[in-house]
Design a protein around this motif. Structure first.
Motif, PDB file in Angstrom:
ATOM      1  N   VAL A   9      10.287   7.837   2.097  1.00  0.00           N
ATOM      2  CA  VAL A   9       9.147   7.235   2.797  1.00  0.00           C
ATOM      3  C   VAL A   9       9.160   7.648   4.260  1.00  0.00           C
ATOM      4  O   VAL A   9       8.125   8.024   4.828  1.00  0.00           O
ATOM      5  CB  VAL A   9       9.179   5.702   2.650  1.00  0.00           C
ATOM      6  N   TRP A  10      10.342   7.598   4.887  1.00  0.00           N
ATOM      7  CA  TRP A  10      10.426   7.958   6.309  1.00  0.00           C
ATOM      8  C   TRP A  10      10.086   9.428   6.537  1.00  0.00           C
ATOM      9  O   TRP A  10       9.426   9.772   7.527  1.00  0.00           O
ATOM     10  CB  TRP A  10      11.842   7.679   6.831  1.00  0.00           C
ATOM     11  N   GLU A  11      10.535  10.301   5.640  1.00  0.00           N
ATOM     12  CA  GLU A  11      10.424  11.735   5.882  1.00  0.00           C
ATOM     13  C   GLU A  11       9.143  12.356   5.324  1.00  0.00           C
ATOM     14  O   GLU A  11       8.634  13.323   5.897  1.00  0.00           O
ATOM     15  CB  GLU A  11      11.642  12.457   5.272  1.00  0.00           C
ATOM     16  N   HIS A  12       8.617  11.838   4.222  1.00  0.00           N
ATOM     17  CA  HIS A  12       7.548  12.550   3.514  1.00  0.00           C
ATOM     18  C   HIS A  12       6.277  11.720   3.310  1.00  0.00           C
ATOM     19  O   HIS A  12       5.249  12.308   2.958  1.00  0.00           O
ATOM     20  CB  HIS A  12       8.047  13.039   2.140  1.00  0.00           C
ATOM     21  N   SER A  13       6.308  10.432   3.468  1.00  0.00           N
ATOM     22  CA  SER A  13       5.115   9.632   3.203  1.00  0.00           C
ATOM     23  C   SER A  13       4.073   9.858   4.306  1.00  0.00           C
ATOM     24  O   SER A  13       4.401   9.983   5.488  1.00  0.00           O
ATOM     25  CB  SER A  13       5.474   8.142   3.130  1.00  0.00           C
ATOM     26  N   SER A  14       2.807   9.895   3.895  1.00  0.00           N
ATOM     27  CA  SER A  14       1.702  10.056   4.850  1.00  0.00           C
ATOM     28  C   SER A  14       1.080   8.723   5.239  1.00  0.00           C
ATOM     29  O   SER A  14       0.076   8.701   5.941  1.00  0.00           O
ATOM     30  CB  SER A  14       0.616  10.955   4.238  1.00  0.00           C
ATOM     31  N   SER A  15       1.659   7.630   4.766  1.00  0.00           N
ATOM     32  CA  SER A  15       1.114   6.310   5.084  1.00  0.00           C
ATOM     33  C   SER A  15       1.368   5.967   6.539  1.00  0.00           C
ATOM     34  O   SER A  15       2.288   6.486   7.175  1.00  0.00           O
ATOM     35  CB  SER A  15       1.741   5.248   4.170  1.00  0.00           C
ATOM     36  N   ARG A  16       0.551   5.040   7.050  1.00  0.00           N
ATOM     37  CA  ARG A  16       0.658   4.623   8.446  1.00  0.00           C
ATOM     38  C   ARG A  16       0.455   3.119   8.541  1.00  0.00           C
ATOM     39  O   ARG A  16      -0.122   2.498   7.658  1.00  0.00           O
ATOM     40  CB  ARG A  16      -0.390   5.344   9.314  1.00  0.00           C
ATOM     41  N   GLY A  17       0.917   2.542   9.652  1.00  0.00           N
ATOM     42  CA  GLY A  17       0.660   1.140   9.955  1.00  0.00           C
ATOM     43  C   GLY A  17       1.237   0.197   8.923  1.00  0.00           C
ATOM     44  O   GLY A  17       2.374   0.338   8.448  1.00  0.00           O
ATOM     45  N   THR A  18       0.428  -0.783   8.537  1.00  0.00           N
ATOM     46  CA  THR A  18       0.876  -1.797   7.583  1.00  0.00           C
ATOM     47  C   THR A  18       1.200  -1.189   6.230  1.00  0.00           C
ATOM     48  O   THR A  18       2.132  -1.629   5.547  1.00  0.00           O
ATOM     49  CB  THR A  18      -0.201  -2.875   7.439  1.00  0.00           C
ATOM     50  N   ALA A  19       0.444  -0.169   5.818  1.00  0.00           N
ATOM     51  CA  ALA A  19       0.720   0.472   4.524  1.00  0.00           C
ATOM     52  C   ALA A  19       2.122   1.078   4.512  1.00  0.00           C
ATOM     53  O   ALA A  19       2.818   1.027   3.491  1.00  0.00           O
ATOM     54  CB  ALA A  19      -0.335   1.541   4.248  1.00  0.00           C
ATOM     55  N   ARG A  20       2.563   1.636   5.615  1.00  0.00           N
ATOM     56  CA  ARG A  20       3.915   2.217   5.675  1.00  0.00           C
ATOM     57  C   ARG A  20       4.972   1.124   5.580  1.00  0.00           C
ATOM     58  O   ARG A  20       6.004   1.287   4.902  1.00  0.00           O
ATOM     59  CB  ARG A  20       4.066   3.004   6.976  1.00  0.00           C
ATOM     60  N   LEU A  21       4.736  -0.008   6.268  1.00  0.00           N
ATOM     61  CA  LEU A  21       5.683  -1.112   6.172  1.00  0.00           C
ATOM     62  C   LEU A  21       5.741  -1.674   4.754  1.00  0.00           C
ATOM     63  O   LEU A  21       6.819  -2.035   4.266  1.00  0.00           O
ATOM     64  CB  LEU A  21       5.282  -2.207   7.161  1.00  0.00           C
ATOM     65  N   VAL A  22       4.600  -1.771   4.098  1.00  0.00           N
ATOM     66  CA  VAL A  22       4.578  -2.263   2.714  1.00  0.00           C
ATOM     67  C   VAL A  22       5.353  -1.316   1.800  1.00  0.00           C
ATOM     68  O   VAL A  22       6.147  -1.742   0.951  1.00  0.00           O
ATOM     69  CB  VAL A  22       3.118  -2.430   2.246  1.00  0.00           C
ATOM     70  N   LEU A  23       5.151  -0.006   1.985  1.00  0.00           N
ATOM     71  CA  LEU A  23       5.848   0.961   1.133  1.00  0.00           C
ATOM     72  C   LEU A  23       7.356   0.929   1.384  1.00  0.00           C
ATOM     73  O   LEU A  23       8.161   1.045   0.447  1.00  0.00           O
ATOM     74  CB  LEU A  23       5.293   2.364   1.396  1.00  0.00           C
ATOM     75  N   LEU A  24       7.761   0.745   2.630  1.00  0.00           N
ATOM     76  CA  LEU A  24       9.190   0.636   2.930  1.00  0.00           C
ATOM     77  C   LEU A  24       9.782  -0.635   2.327  1.00  0.00           C
ATOM     78  O   LEU A  24      10.925  -0.632   1.844  1.00  0.00           O
ATOM     79  CB  LEU A  24       9.398   0.645   4.444  1.00  0.00           C
ATOM     80  N   SER A  25       9.026  -1.728   2.357  1.00  0.00           N
ATOM     81  CA  SER A  25       9.520  -2.970   1.763  1.00  0.00           C
ATOM     82  C   SER A  25       9.688  -2.843   0.258  1.00  0.00           C
ATOM     83  O   SER A  25      10.642  -3.371  -0.324  1.00  0.00           O
ATOM     84  CB  SER A  25       8.552  -4.112   2.095  1.00  0.00           C
ATOM     85  N   ILE A  26       8.758  -2.137  -0.384  1.00  0.00           N
ATOM     86  CA  ILE A  26       8.876  -1.919  -1.827  1.00  0.00           C
ATOM     87  C   ILE A  26      10.037  -0.979  -2.127  1.00  0.00           C
ATOM     88  O   ILE A  26      10.816  -1.196  -3.073  1.00  0.00           O
ATOM     89  CB  ILE A  26       7.552  -1.368  -2.387  1.00  0.00           C
ATOM     90  N   ALA A  27      10.205   0.066  -1.325  1.00  0.00           N
ATOM     91  CA  ALA A  27      11.302   1.013  -1.540  1.00  0.00           C
ATOM     92  C   ALA A  27      12.655   0.358  -1.313  1.00  0.00           C
ATOM     93  O   ALA A  27      13.665   0.807  -1.877  1.00  0.00           O
ATOM     94  CB  ALA A  27      11.132   2.216  -0.609  1.00  0.00           C
ATOM     95  N   ASP A  28      12.699  -0.692  -0.505  1.00  0.00           N
ATOM     96  CA  ASP A  28      13.968  -1.361  -0.231  1.00  0.00           C
ATOM     97  C   ASP A  28      14.523  -2.050  -1.472  1.00  0.00           C
ATOM     98  O   ASP A  28      15.723  -2.349  -1.518  1.00  0.00           O
ATOM     99  CB  ASP A  28      13.755  -2.378   0.903  1.00  0.00           C
ATOM    100  N   ARG A  29      13.670  -2.315  -2.474  1.00  0.00           N
ATOM    101  CA  ARG A  29      14.118  -2.975  -3.708  1.00  0.00           C
ATOM    102  C   ARG A  29      14.206  -2.019  -4.891  1.00  0.00           C
ATOM    103  O   ARG A  29      14.271  -2.459  -6.045  1.00  0.00           O
ATOM    104  CB  ARG A  29      13.168  -4.130  -4.049  1.00  0.00           C
ATOM    105  N   VAL A  30      14.174  -0.721  -4.625  1.00  0.00           N
ATOM    106  CA  VAL A  30      14.304   0.257  -5.708  1.00  0.00           C
ATOM    107  C   VAL A  30      15.693   0.127  -6.324  1.00  0.00           C
ATOM    108  O   VAL A  30      16.700   0.030  -5.608  1.00  0.00           O
ATOM    109  CB  VAL A  30      14.052   1.680  -5.162  1.00  0.00           C
ATOM    110  N   THR A  31      15.754   0.141  -7.655  1.00  0.00           N
ATOM    111  CA  THR A  31      17.012  -0.121  -8.351  1.00  0.00           C
ATOM    112  C   THR A  31      17.802   1.145  -8.655  1.00  0.00           C
ATOM    113  O   THR A  31      19.023   1.177  -8.499  1.00  0.00           O
ATOM    114  CB  THR A  31      16.719  -0.866  -9.653  1.00  0.00           C
ATOM    115  N   ASP A  32      17.105   2.213  -9.116  1.00  0.00           N
ATOM    116  CA  ASP A  32      17.820   3.433  -9.497  1.00  0.00           C
ATOM    117  C   ASP A  32      16.920   4.628  -9.247  1.00  0.00           C
ATOM    118  O   ASP A  32      15.916   4.528  -8.539  1.00  0.00           O
ATOM    119  CB  ASP A  32      18.263   3.368 -10.965  1.00  0.00           C
ATOM    120  N   GLU A  33      17.282   5.775  -9.841  1.00  0.00           N
ATOM    121  CA  GLU A  33      16.515   7.000  -9.603  1.00  0.00           C
ATOM    122  C   GLU A  33      15.112   6.947 -10.184  1.00  0.00           C
ATOM    123  O   GLU A  33      14.290   7.826  -9.900  1.00  0.00           O
ATOM    124  CB  GLU A  33      17.268   8.200 -10.181  1.00  0.00           C
ATOM    125  N   GLN A  34      14.801   5.924 -10.990  1.00  0.00           N
ATOM    126  CA  GLN A  34      13.441   5.787 -11.500  1.00  0.00           C
ATOM    127  C   GLN A  34      12.466   5.306 -10.421  1.00  0.00           C
ATOM    128  O   GLN A  34      11.259   5.347 -10.615  1.00  0.00           O
ATOM    129  CB  GLN A  34      13.430   4.815 -12.683  1.00  0.00           C
TER     130      GLN A  34
END
Length: 299
Positions: A9-34
């Motif tokens: 998300v930090w290196e390749h995502s094109s999201s900005r603002g609140t959408a970037r924070l939402v994507l980081l929050s979702i990525a923080d709970r990723v369980t495995d390589e899926q």
């Protein structure tokens, strides 16, 4: 694996603002390589310090951009929504594949992207993610508004933008026949305005003329008294127009003329107080007139 998802998300995502924070929050709970995660709108709103509607709109933008998928056939802990980061999953899978090929000396290096693997539900169950319960028989579905996934079909609420009432203009008078004078209304319907906004209405001006204050002060004196009143009332809280009118009348009644007239009454002439004099001025004039009368003891 959550660190790999966050790094993507930090290196390749094109999201900005609140959408970037939402994507980081979702990525923080990723369980495995899926790159599968779960979250509720309320928890995302709490993490990003944004409103639920803003988070919902951010999720919609991420899904539209292809950086997020909403897996409606799965449900997370406490019936939360399950998401997947497909681009991050592809990058993580490709990195694992390259690492495996590097470790295997006999394997040929391939530049083709790895094919998306099927989700392993047995692994996801360890983290509380399970398939959504689907009714087995149509007879069990009593509410036709309930979709096959078990989630009721809710009519999306329309965004409230602009004026809610189409027949009321954004600005200006609601009733075009009413005057603009002293017309700022509060929620209770009464005119509430400051002293600077209040204007002398025709009824108040007629009162000043009938009471003799206009003749006593003159037009310029009345304007000067009005300016002095507004200067003293500048810091007062807004009031209804009727309250300002009563206060203004009381001020004008106590205001002295710019050049005070001679209050000594002339003996032998009409001693009645002029109509423009106040009660105090009339009493003072009568007292001075009594002092000027001859007593018979003058030498």
């Amino acid at each position: 694996m959550s660190s790999d998802a966050r790094e993507w998300v930090w290196e390749h995502s094109s999201s900005r603002g609140t959408a970037r924070l939402v994507l980081l929050s979702i990525a923080d709970r990723v369980t495995d390589e899926q790159c599968v995660s779960w979250a509720s709108l309320s928890s995302l709103a709490q993490r990003t310090r944004a409103s639920v509607s803003t988070v919902r709109e951010a999720v919609h933008r991420l899904v539209h951009a292809g950086e997020l998928e909403q897996l409606d056939d799965l449900v997370g802990p406490q019936r939360s929504t399950v998401y997947r980061l497909p681009l991050a999953a592809e990058a993580v899978t490709q990195a694992l594949r390259e690492q495996q090929e590097k470790d295997d000396e006999d394997a040929a290096v391939s530049d083709e992207p790895a094919a998306p693997a099927k989700l392993r539900l047995s692994v996801l169950r360890r983290y509380g993610i399970r398939p959504r319960e689907v009714p087995d028989s149509p007879a069990r579905v009593r509410n036709p508004a309930v979709a096959e996934t078990g989630r009721p079909k809710r009519k999306p609420a329309q965004r409230r933008t602009g004026n809610r009432h189409n027949d009321v203009p954004e600005t200006g008078r609601q009733n075009r026949s009413e005057p603009d004078l002293n017309r700022r209304y509060s929620s209770g319907g009464a005119a509430v305005l400051s002293a600077a906004e209040w204007q002398v209405d025709p009824a108040t001006h007629t009162w000043a003329r009938q009471q003799g204050h206009l003749d006593r002060l003159g037009e310029q004196g009345l304007q000067a008294a009005d300016a002095k009143w507004r200067a003293h009332r500048a810091d007062f809280k807004p009031r209804p127009a009727e309250a300002w009118a009563a206060d203004w009348r009381s001020w004008i009644a106590r205001e002295h003329a710019p050049s005070r007239p001679n209050l000594h009454a002339v003996p032998g002439k009409n001693t009645a107080a002029p109509g423009g004099m106040t009660r105090t001025e009339a009493h003072t004039a009568a007292l001075l007139a009594a002092l000027d009368e001859p007593t018979g003891t003058e030498g």
